[in-house]
Design a protein around this motif. Structure first.
Motif, short mmCIF file in Angstrom:
data_model
loop_
_atom_site.label_atom_id
_atom_site.label_comp_id
_atom_site.label_asym_id
_atom_site.label_seq_id
_atom_site.Cartn_x
_atom_site.Cartn_y
_atom_site.Cartn_z
N ASP A 113 0.85 -1.19 0.00
CA ASP A 113 0.00 0.00 0.00
C ASP A 113 0.89 1.24 0.00
O ASP A 113 1.90 1.28 0.69
CB ASP A 113 -0.88 0.04 1.26
CG ASP A 113 -1.89 -1.09 1.30
OD1 ASP A 113 -2.26 -1.59 0.22
OD2 ASP A 113 -2.30 -1.47 2.40
N VAL A 114 0.47 2.25 -0.76
CA VAL A 114 1.23 3.50 -0.83
C VAL A 114 0.35 4.63 -0.33
O VAL A 114 -0.77 4.80 -0.79
CB VAL A 114 1.69 3.79 -2.27
CG1 VAL A 114 2.41 5.13 -2.33
CG2 VAL A 114 2.59 2.69 -2.78
N MET A 115 0.87 5.37 0.64
CA MET A 115 0.19 6.56 1.13
C MET A 115 1.14 7.73 0.93
O MET A 115 2.31 7.64 1.32
CB MET A 115 -0.14 6.41 2.61
CG MET A 115 -1.13 5.30 2.89
SD MET A 115 -1.22 4.92 4.64
CE MET A 115 -0.06 3.55 4.71
N ASN A 116 0.66 8.77 0.30
CA ASN A 116 1.52 9.93 0.14
C ASN A 116 1.03 11.07 1.02
O ASN A 116 -0.15 11.18 1.32
CB ASN A 116 1.62 10.37 -1.32
CG ASN A 116 0.30 10.84 -1.87
OD1 ASN A 116 -0.63 10.06 -1.98
ND2 ASN A 116 0.22 12.11 -2.22
N ILE A 117 1.97 11.87 1.47
CA ILE A 117 1.68 13.06 2.26
C ILE A 117 2.58 14.16 1.71
O ILE A 117 3.76 13.94 1.47
CB ILE A 117 1.93 12.82 3.77
CG1 ILE A 117 1.65 14.08 4.58
CG2 ILE A 117 3.32 12.29 4.02
CD1 ILE A 117 1.70 13.89 6.08
N ASP A 118 2.00 15.32 1.47
CA ASP A 118 2.75 16.44 0.91
C ASP A 118 3.33 17.28 2.05
O ASP A 118 2.78 18.32 2.42
CB ASP A 118 1.84 17.28 0.01
CG ASP A 118 2.60 18.35 -0.75
OD1 ASP A 118 3.84 18.39 -0.66
OD2 ASP A 118 1.94 19.17 -1.42
N ILE A 119 4.44 16.82 2.59
CA ILE A 119 5.08 17.53 3.70
C ILE A 119 5.51 18.93 3.28
O ILE A 119 5.33 19.89 4.02
CB ILE A 119 6.28 16.73 4.25
CG1 ILE A 119 5.80 15.44 4.91
CG2 ILE A 119 7.11 17.57 5.22
CD1 ILE A 119 6.91 14.53 5.36
N ASN A 120 6.05 19.03 2.08
CA ASN A 120 6.53 20.34 1.63
C ASN A 120 5.36 21.32 1.51
O ASN A 120 5.49 22.49 1.87
CB ASN A 120 7.27 20.20 0.30
CG ASN A 120 8.47 19.29 0.43
OD1 ASN A 120 9.09 19.20 1.48
ND2 ASN A 120 8.80 18.58 -0.64
N GLY A 121 4.23 20.86 1.00
CA GLY A 121 3.04 21.71 0.91
C GLY A 121 2.54 22.13 2.29
O GLY A 121 2.13 23.28 2.49
N LEU A 122 2.56 21.20 3.24
CA LEU A 122 2.14 21.51 4.61
C LEU A 122 3.08 22.53 5.24
O LEU A 122 2.64 23.46 5.93
CB LEU A 122 2.07 20.25 5.46
CG LEU A 122 0.96 19.25 5.10
CD1 LEU A 122 1.13 17.95 5.85
CD2 LEU A 122 -0.40 19.86 5.36
#
Length: 145
Positions: A113-122
């Motif tokens: 499973d792949v979950m992405n999170i946009d840390i740079n955007g946050l």
């Protein structure tokens, strides 16, 4: 032998990996789990690869050494996926990327499973990304128990 769950974190020095691991460990310890973690670095330079190996169990953890077959791999940079078989074999990947398409650009098809999170955007929005990241990890981890 106790059931031990393993997580590996990949990033570059200065990405905040230790802050996330410390918060995660404290959260799990407060919930009654045993946690052991230790960092591994390339030679000291800016932007070098940093890894943190984490083991979690409901009983004391006596296993030492690197995490070889992680259940969860957390990457603070999608580019670290390239030629990284250890991570590609993980059941779940949590990756700092604005989209899943970007992740697929670096990996192709992944078994887990792949979950992405946009840390740079946050970060740009002034949001503390650590709580979002820890919640993703806890959800992925606690679904295993």
């Amino acid at each position: 032998m106790p059931e031990i769950h393993e997580i590996i974190f990949y990033g570059r020095s200065g990405d905040g990996i230790h802050a996330i691991v410390d918060k995660l460990a404290q959260t799990l310890i407060k919930q009654g789990f045993y946690v052991i973690s230790y960092p591994e670095y390339d030679p000291e330079r800016r932007e070098t690869l940093a890894k943190v190996h984490v083991r979690i169990s409901k009983e004391p953890v006596y296993v030492r050494g690197p995490v070889i077959n992680p259940e969860i791999a957390v990457l603070f940079d999608a580019r670290l996926l390239q030629n990284n078989q250890e991570v590609l074999n993980a059941k779940k990947l949590i990756i700092n990327a604005p989209s899943r398409e970007l992740v697929m650009k670096y990996t192709g098809n992944i078994n887990g499973d792949v979950m992405n999170i946009d840390i740079n955007g946050l970060r740009r929005a002034g949001v503390d990304y650590s709580s979002h990241m820890i919640n993703l990890i806890l959800n992925a981890l606690l679904n295993e128990w």
